[in-house]
Design a protein around this motif. Structure first.
Motif, PDB file in Angstrom:
ATOM      1  N   LEU A   1      42.134  48.333  42.584  1.00 36.62           N
ATOM      2  CA  LEU A   1      41.960  47.795  41.053  1.00 36.62           C
ATOM      3  C   LEU A   1      40.933  46.680  40.656  1.00 36.62           C
ATOM      4  O   LEU A   1      40.742  46.636  39.575  1.00 36.62           O
ATOM      5  CB  LEU A   1      43.515  47.061  40.669  1.00 36.62           C
ATOM      6  CG  LEU A   1      44.730  47.860  40.932  1.00 36.62           C
ATOM      7  CD1 LEU A   1      45.746  46.719  41.218  1.00 36.62           C
ATOM      8  CD2 LEU A   1      44.995  48.673  39.550  1.00 36.62           C
TER       9      LEU A   1
ATOM     10  N   LYS B   1      35.804  38.865  33.744  1.00 41.33           N
ATOM     11  CA  LYS B   1      36.520  39.154  34.988  1.00 41.33           C
ATOM     12  C   LYS B   1      37.997  39.469  34.417  1.00 41.33           C
ATOM     13  O   LYS B   1      38.399  38.958  33.516  1.00 41.33           O
ATOM     14  CB  LYS B   1      36.554  38.084  35.583  1.00 41.33           C
ATOM     15  CG  LYS B   1      34.921  37.662  36.280  1.00 41.33           C
ATOM     16  CD  LYS B   1      34.898  36.353  36.955  1.00 41.33           C
ATOM     17  CE  LYS B   1      33.496  36.123  37.173  1.00 41.33           C
ATOM     18  NZ  LYS B   1      33.298  34.591  37.778  1.00 41.33           N
ATOM     19  N   PRO B   2      38.867  39.903  35.407  1.00 42.47           N
ATOM     20  CA  PRO B   2      40.428  40.118  35.025  1.00 42.47           C
ATOM     21  C   PRO B   2      41.161  38.930  34.714  1.00 42.47           C
ATOM     22  O   PRO B   2      40.943  37.911  35.585  1.00 42.47           O
ATOM     23  CB  PRO B   2      40.796  41.192  36.076  1.00 42.47           C
ATOM     24  CG  PRO B   2      39.794  40.968  37.270  1.00 42.47           C
ATOM     25  CD  PRO B   2      38.514  40.564  36.783  1.00 42.47           C
TER      26      PRO B   2
ATOM     27  N   PHE C   1      34.928  41.809  42.005  1.00 39.59           N
ATOM     28  CA  PHE C   1      34.356  42.251  40.616  1.00 39.59           C
ATOM     29  C   PHE C   1      33.108  42.658  40.493  1.00 39.59           C
ATOM     30  O   PHE C   1      32.164  42.346  41.058  1.00 39.59           O
ATOM     31  CB  PHE C   1      34.332  40.841  39.768  1.00 39.59           C
ATOM     32  CG  PHE C   1      35.816  39.999  39.857  1.00 39.59           C
ATOM     33  CD1 PHE C   1      36.936  40.594  39.968  1.00 39.59           C
ATOM     34  CD2 PHE C   1      35.731  38.476  39.571  1.00 39.59           C
ATOM     35  CE1 PHE C   1      38.252  39.966  39.923  1.00 39.59           C
ATOM     36  CE2 PHE C   1      37.049  37.781  39.677  1.00 39.59           C
ATOM     37  CZ  PHE C   1      38.301  38.465  39.875  1.00 39.59           C
ATOM     38  N   VAL C   2      33.151  43.673  39.613  1.00 37.53           N
ATOM     39  CA  VAL C   2      31.726  44.588  39.475  1.00 37.53           C
ATOM     40  C   VAL C   2      30.409  43.732  38.948  1.00 37.53           C
ATOM     41  O   VAL C   2      29.282  43.906  39.468  1.00 37.53           O
ATOM     42  CB  VAL C   2      32.089  45.527  38.160  1.00 37.53           C
ATOM     43  CG1 VAL C   2      32.267  44.988  36.863  1.00 37.53           C
ATOM     44  CG2 VAL C   2      30.785  46.804  38.351  1.00 37.53           C
TER      45      VAL C   2
ATOM     46  N   PRO D   1      45.222  43.285  35.945  1.00 39.88           N
ATOM     47  CA  PRO D   1      44.034  43.672  37.044  1.00 39.88           C
ATOM     48  C   PRO D   1      42.961  44.418  35.970  1.00 39.88           C
ATOM     49  O   PRO D   1      42.018  44.581  36.390  1.00 39.88           O
ATOM     50  CB  PRO D   1      44.938  44.836  37.809  1.00 39.88           C
ATOM     51  CG  PRO D   1      46.236  44.512  38.119  1.00 39.88           C
ATOM     52  CD  PRO D   1      46.529  43.617  36.677  1.00 39.88           C
TER      53      PRO D   1
ATOM     54  N   ASN E   1      42.516  39.609  43.785  1.00 37.37           N
ATOM     55  CA  ASN E   1      43.572  39.081  44.239  1.00 37.37           C
ATOM     56  C   ASN E   1      43.249  38.612  45.782  1.00 37.37           C
ATOM     57  O   ASN E   1      43.757  37.726  46.054  1.00 37.37           O
ATOM     58  CB  ASN E   1      44.892  39.691  44.200  1.00 37.37           C
ATOM     59  CG  ASN E   1      45.471  39.557  42.637  1.00 37.37           C
ATOM     60  OD1 ASN E   1      44.811  38.963  41.853  1.00 37.37           O
ATOM     61  ND2 ASN E   1      46.673  39.900  42.598  1.00 37.37           N
TER      62      ASN E   1
ATOM     63  N   LYS F   1      45.801  34.050  39.455  1.00 37.35           N
ATOM     64  CA  LYS F   1      45.724  33.455  40.801  1.00 37.35           C
ATOM     65  C   LYS F   1      45.347  32.012  41.091  1.00 37.35           C
ATOM     66  O   LYS F   1      45.826  31.372  41.760  1.00 37.35           O
ATOM     67  CB  LYS F   1      44.964  34.344  41.704  1.00 37.35           C
ATOM     68  CG  LYS F   1      45.528  35.558  42.494  1.00 37.35           C
ATOM     69  CD  LYS F   1      46.419  35.040  43.608  1.00 37.35           C
ATOM     70  CE  LYS F   1      47.368  36.288  44.059  1.00 37.35           C
ATOM     71  NZ  LYS F   1      48.310  36.339  43.124  1.00 37.35           N
TER      72      LYS F   1
ATOM     73  N   CYS G   1      40.959  43.979  41.302  1.00 37.28           N
ATOM     74  CA  CYS G   1      41.647  42.695  40.525  1.00 37.28           C
ATOM     75  C   CYS G   1      41.263  41.408  41.338  1.00 37.28           C
ATOM     76  O   CYS G   1      41.293  40.392  40.568  1.00 37.28           O
ATOM     77  CB  CYS G   1      43.148  42.713  40.562  1.00 37.28           C
ATOM     78  SG  CYS G   1      43.758  42.706  42.164  1.00 37.28           S
TER      79      CYS G   1
ATOM     80  N   GLN H   1      35.613  43.993  32.417  1.00 35.64           N
ATOM     81  CA  GLN H   1      34.501  44.516  32.833  1.00 35.64           C
ATOM     82  C   GLN H   1      34.964  45.862  33.943  1.00 35.64           C
ATOM     83  O   GLN H   1      35.410  45.560  34.895  1.00 35.64           O
ATOM     84  CB  GLN H   1      33.109  43.685  33.398  1.00 35.64           C
ATOM     85  CG  GLN H   1      32.163  44.591  33.540  1.00 35.64           C
ATOM     86  CD  GLN H   1      30.994  43.580  34.140  1.00 35.64           C
ATOM     87  OE1 GLN H   1      31.497  42.408  34.444  1.00 35.64           O
ATOM     88  NE2 GLN H   1      29.742  44.201  34.312  1.00 35.64           N
ATOM     89  N   ASP H   2      34.376  47.229  33.645  1.00 40.02           N
ATOM     90  CA  ASP H   2      34.739  48.202  34.646  1.00 40.02           C
ATOM     91  C   ASP H   2      36.364  48.225  35.143  1.00 40.02           C
ATOM     92  O   ASP H   2      36.378  48.116  36.216  1.00 40.02           O
ATOM     93  CB  ASP H   2      33.792  48.059  35.777  1.00 40.02           C
ATOM     94  CG  ASP H   2      33.677  49.354  36.628  1.00 40.02           C
ATOM     95  OD1 ASP H   2      33.900  50.345  36.099  1.00 40.02           O
ATOM     96  OD2 ASP H   2      33.494  49.376  37.979  1.00 40.02           O
TER      97      ASP H   2
ATOM     98  N   LEU I   1      47.910  30.126  47.476  1.00 40.18           N
ATOM     99  CA  LEU I   1      46.756  29.658  47.633  1.00 40.18           C
ATOM    100  C   LEU I   1      46.616  28.969  48.963  1.00 40.18           C
ATOM    101  O   LEU I   1      47.529  28.108  49.248  1.00 40.18           O
ATOM    102  CB  LEU I   1      46.219  28.980  46.539  1.00 40.18           C
ATOM    103  CG  LEU I   1      45.713  29.724  45.225  1.00 40.18           C
ATOM    104  CD1 LEU I   1      45.162  28.715  44.175  1.00 40.18           C
ATOM    105  CD2 LEU I   1      45.141  31.161  45.480  1.00 40.18           C
TER     106      LEU I   1
ATOM    107  N   CYS J   1      43.809  38.595  36.305  1.00 31.93           N
ATOM    108  CA  CYS J   1      44.138  38.192  37.790  1.00 31.93           C
ATOM    109  C   CYS J   1      43.726  36.963  38.295  1.00 31.93           C
ATOM    110  O   CYS J   1      44.414  36.285  38.827  1.00 31.93           O
ATOM    111  CB  CYS J   1      44.142  39.463  38.801  1.00 31.93           C
ATOM    112  SG  CYS J   1      45.179  40.963  38.264  1.00 31.93           S
ATOM    113  N   LEU J   2      42.380  36.868  37.962  1.00 34.32           N
ATOM    114  CA  LEU J   2      41.670  35.652  38.676  1.00 34.32           C
ATOM    115  C   LEU J   2      42.291  34.373  38.063  1.00 34.32           C
ATOM    116  O   LEU J   2      42.524  33.386  38.583  1.00 34.32           O
ATOM    117  CB  LEU J   2      40.168  35.578  38.235  1.00 34.32           C
ATOM    118  CG  LEU J   2      39.468  34.471  38.877  1.00 34.32           C
ATOM    119  CD1 LEU J   2      39.234  34.623  40.396  1.00 34.32           C
ATOM    120  CD2 LEU J   2      37.991  34.288  38.123  1.00 34.32           C
TER     121      LEU J   2
END
Lengths: 262, 343
Positions: free
Chosen positions: B232, A164-165, B271-272, A189, B236, A171, B234, A214-215, B56, A167-168
């Motif tokens: 993106l 996962k990116p 997410f993919v 990202p 978020n 955050k 991402c 991923q992707d 958050l 960004c996770l």
């Protein structure tokens, strides 16, 4: 070597072309591993090494010369699990990124002179040459991930490695977004998590050292950085500098490709 | 009817000390030029009174971003239990209170999530009134007034606070609050005036009546493709959402033979890997599939299951999206008004 330890699973820790960052992380954590494994080979850390078969071989560094390649093939043939550790081994890192930008022969001539006898290959990750069972990226690798991957392999489990990116993680740390609030060219990202969003947590932009997530949405990332005023060529160079492979950029809109090639 | 009281802002320090005597107090504090976050505080002066949305939402107190659910050792499984530490969450605005209410519904639904409920049951929520900024659209989502999710609620009446008590847990605190006086008619007038002014202060929003039909009808609108190209992935938009609850479960093996833990961590439908299943099949392979799914889930997806929408109009996704594609209000308006992006 006591008799008992010969029954333990064997590991090898080997290095090709890299900065030894992964070796240091593994060395720092060797005391945690030692009750569970026998270190058959770790030339960076011990003088007595044997060439016999091993259960797990951890290999850092990219394949950048014929010697690397020969060594890698030998390691592959004697290892049950081959684990690529670090960005160099998984993606090719900055030396791979440089090869994507300019010819190896030009680089060699510029650094060592045009009559250099040094043999080099275009710097590539391990999986371009041999079958790799597990890819654990990092720059350097994360200790927790390394121990968890080792633990899984020792139990014949498929290791879990997040793709996962960043960004996770960023955050989840509840950091203000440096891409939004400071307009920094943050690659969070499109970059794989694992570092704990180290740079953005310190208010700096992620420069993608863990390699792609991923992707990754490279086109969207380039578009957004370009809209923030960053030069398209700089953007593409930044995205490619840690070895992100060309196929991830195939979907890029024509404009960027043209401007980059110009 | 819920009880109501008034106390002077000059007495806020002693009000805060009473909250502190109950447990750890968390409130919004400023963390950057533009951002706020709920953090544990010891001094009421740390409170950022102008905070509208934290990075958050308060769900993080009951549903932590990363939580060990169980540990196993030598064949024995031990489920993690909350330490039952009492938490006071101060300064929660109406949108977030609705968000907590929706999370309660979801986590209470069978099989109930004890990890969430244990923490939720050991908390006191103190709501706080707010004036909307240009991103707030709770009015359109029907979540602009606090109707659930809180124990006490404060409305800012210039020099005073108007205090509403909603739950037995809230009432239980009252004897410790000597600064309170029952609300008189004049106070109630001031209270009503505040909320009338607030009702008129909204500048952002859409007509929500046909939202459900719109989301169904416009599933193939080309606007989605335009947004998807910029997305993106991402993720978020999901951790910042007060009602996004999806998580990933990871078993973390330990080096010693039979030992390890099971951890849940917030995940994102953006997410993919989220919709990747056995056989390497992915039923939401592209960013546009995932973005559209999320929009529908927020604006319509829960109508059938819970007869409510899961968007509470806080505007967090809008301000947290680096690509600027989570402007829910603009998206809904475009879908409704068909000015652009029509097939």
């Amino acid at each position: 070597m006591n008799k008992e330890s010969t029954l333990l699973p064997c590991i090898a820790v080997e290095s090709l072309t890299g900065c030894a960052g992964e070796l240091l992380v593994i060395l720092e954590n060797l005391d945690k591993l030692l009750p569970f494994v026998r270190v058959a080979s770790f030339p960076f850390a011990q003088t007595a090494n044997d060439d016999g078969p091993v259960d797990i071989a951890f290999v850092e560094g990219s394949v950048s010369n014929p010697h690397d390649l020969e060594k890698l093939k030998k390691i592959r043939s004697k290892s049950r699990w081959l684990v690529a550790v670090g960005n160099c081994a998984v993606w090719g890192c900055v030396q791979g990124g440089a090869c994507a930008k300019c010819k190896v022969s030009d680089m060699l001539a510029a650094v060592y002179g045009s009559d250099s006898q040094i043999e080099v290959l275009e710097s590539k990750p391990l999986s371009d040459h041999v079958a790799v069972d597990v890819k654990l990226s990092g720059c350097p690798i994360n200790t927790t991930q390394f121990l968890s991957v080792t633990a899984s392999l020792l139990k014949d489990h498929l290791p879990y490695i997040t793709h996962k990116p960043v960004c996770l993680e960023c955050k989840l740390n509840e950091n203000p977004c440096v891409l939004i609030e400071k307009n920094l060219p943050c690659l969070g990202p499109v970059t794989a998590a694992g570092c704990g969003a180290l740079c953005p947590s310190m208010g700096a932009a992620c420069y993608g050292c863990w390699g792609p997530c991923q992707d990754p949405q490279m086109d969207a990332m380039a578009t957004i950085l370009h809209e923030k005023g960053y030069d398209p060529i700089d953007v593409i160079n930044r995205l490619k500098s840690f070895g992100a492979p060309d196929h991830l950029f195939q979907r890029m809109s024509f404009q960027y490709n043209q401007e980059t090639q110009a | 009817m819920a009880q109501s009281f008034v106390f002077s802002k000059a007495d806020f320090d002693s009000f805060f000390r009473v909250l502190q005597s109950l447990g750890e107090v968390s409130a919004p504090i400023r963390v950057s030029d533009q951002s706020f976050a709920f953090k544990q505080i010891n001094d009421p002066r740390e409170i950022a009174w102008d905070a509208l949305r934290t990075i958050l939402p308060p769900k993080k107190f009951f549903y932590p971003p990363k939580e060990t659910l169980l540990t196993y050792k030598d064949g024995q499984i031990e489920e993690s239990v909350s330490d039952n530490k009492f938490q006071v969450i101060f300064g929660v605005h109406p949108c977030d209170l609705h968000g907590l209410g929706i999370m309660d519904t979801i986590f209470e639904a069978g099989p109930a999530d004890t990890h969430y409920l244990q923490k939720r049951n050991h908390s006191l929520i103190v709501g706080l009134s707010c004036m909307p900024d240009k991103f707030c659209f709770c009015q359109s989502m029907g979540t602009s007034c606090a109707t659930r999710g809180y124990d006490l609620f404060l409305t800012d009446l210039d020099d005073d606070f108007f205090l509403q008590v909603e739950t037995p847990a809230g009432s239980a605190v009252l004897p410790q609050l000597p600064m309170l006086r029952p609300a008189e008619d004049a106070d109630k007038e001031r209270y009503k005036d505040y909320w009338l002014r607030r009702e008129k202060a909204f500048t952002n929003g859409f007509a929500p009546d046909n939202l459900r039909a719109t989301m169904d009808m416009e599933w193939n609108n080309s606007l989605w493709d335009d947004l998807g190209k910029r997305c993106l992935s991402c993720g978020n938009c999901t951790p910042v959402c007060p009602t996004c609850y999806c998580f990933d479960l990871v078993d973390i093996a330990s080096l010693s033979d039979d030992e390890g833990s099971r951890v849940r961590e917030w995940d994102s439908c953006q997410f993919v890997g989220f919709a990747q299943v056995a056989g390497d099949y992915n039923f939401r392979p592209s960013p546009v599939d995932r973005l559209k799914f999320w929009y529908r889930h927020k604006l319509h997806g829960f109508d059938d299951a819970f007869a409510s929408r899961t968007c509470v109009g806080c505007g967090r996704c809008t301000v947290s999206c680096p690509a600027g594609i989570d402007d829910l209000v603009q998206v809904v308006k475009t879908l409704q008004g068909q000015k652009e992006g029509k097939e």
